[in-house]
Scaffold this motif. Structure first.
Motif, short mmCIF file in Angstrom:
data_model
loop_
_atom_site.label_atom_id
_atom_site.label_comp_id
_atom_site.label_asym_id
_atom_site.label_seq_id
_atom_site.Cartn_x
_atom_site.Cartn_y
_atom_site.Cartn_z
N UNK A 65 0.83 -1.20 0.00
CA UNK A 65 0.00 0.00 0.00
C UNK A 65 0.87 1.26 0.00
N UNK A 66 1.80 1.32 0.94
CA UNK A 66 2.68 2.49 1.06
C UNK A 66 3.51 2.72 -0.20
N UNK A 67 4.15 1.66 -0.65
CA UNK A 67 5.06 1.78 -1.78
C UNK A 67 4.31 2.11 -3.07
N UNK A 68 3.11 1.56 -3.23
CA UNK A 68 2.31 1.87 -4.42
C UNK A 68 2.03 3.36 -4.49
N UNK A 69 1.65 3.94 -3.36
CA UNK A 69 1.38 5.38 -3.34
C UNK A 69 2.67 6.17 -3.55
N UNK A 70 3.79 5.69 -3.01
CA UNK A 70 5.07 6.38 -3.17
C UNK A 70 5.51 6.43 -4.63
N UNK A 71 5.19 5.40 -5.39
CA UNK A 71 5.59 5.38 -6.81
C UNK A 71 4.56 6.08 -7.70
N UNK A 72 3.54 6.65 -7.08
CA UNK A 72 2.57 7.44 -7.83
C UNK A 72 1.34 6.70 -8.31
N UNK A 73 1.11 5.51 -7.79
CA UNK A 73 -0.10 4.78 -8.18
C UNK A 73 -1.32 5.55 -7.71
#
Length: 124
Positions: A65-73
Motif C-alpha cells: 500500500x505504502x510503496x504503491x502510493x510512493x511510486x505514484x499509483x
C-alpha cells in the motif's frame, strides 16, 4: 477495468480469479504473492485496482500500500484480509488503502464495489 491481485495463497488467488471473472468489465491482468512482485506488476501494468492481502509470502501488504502510493499509483487500493477489520481497516486507510474487505464476510460487497467501479469506468 484492470485488476492486479496480490495474495500469497495460490488456492485463494484461484478462487478470487474465478469470482472476479463473473464481474462484468473486470479483468485480472496480473497476480503476485509477495511485495516486490506486486510493485513490479503495478509499475508494469498500470492497473485500475490493486486487490491486496495484508499477509504475503515475502514482505507485507501494508508495505505494498505504502510503496504503491510512493511510486505514484493513483488507482484504487483494496485490501482483502481475514484480519480483524475493527483494527486493520483504519490502519490500512492510513497506509493508502481505499477500502477494506473481510475475506469471510465482505466478498459480496467487494464484488458490488468492483462492478460499480467497472460500470463507472465504462460510462466515462
Amino acid at each position: 477495468m484492470k485488476i492486479v491481485l496480490v495474495e500469497d495463497s495460490e488456492v485463494i488467488r484461484k478462487q478470487l480469479v474465478r469470482l472476479l471473472a463473473e464481474v462484468s468489465g473486470v479483468s485480472v491482468i496480473g497476480q503476485a504473492d509477495n511485495e516486490d512482485a506486486a510493485l513490479e506488476l503495478i509499475r508494469g501494468t498500470s492497473p485500475d485496482v490493486v486487490l491486496v492481502d495484508i499477509g504475503l509470502a515475502e514482505g507485507s501488504g501494508m508495505r505494498v500500500l505504502e510503496r504503491a502510493r510512493q511510486i505514484g499509483f493513483a488507482g484504487k487500493l483494496f485490501v482483502l484480509s481475514n484480519r480483524d477489520p475493527d483494527f486493520y481497516e483504519m490502519l490500512c486507510a492510513r497506509h493508502g488503502a481505499d477500502a477494506f474487505y473481510d475475506k469471510a464476510h465482505s466478498l459480496d460487497r467487494l464484488v458490488a464495489d468492483l462492478q460499480t467501479a467497472a460500470d463507472a469506468k465504462h460510462a466515462s
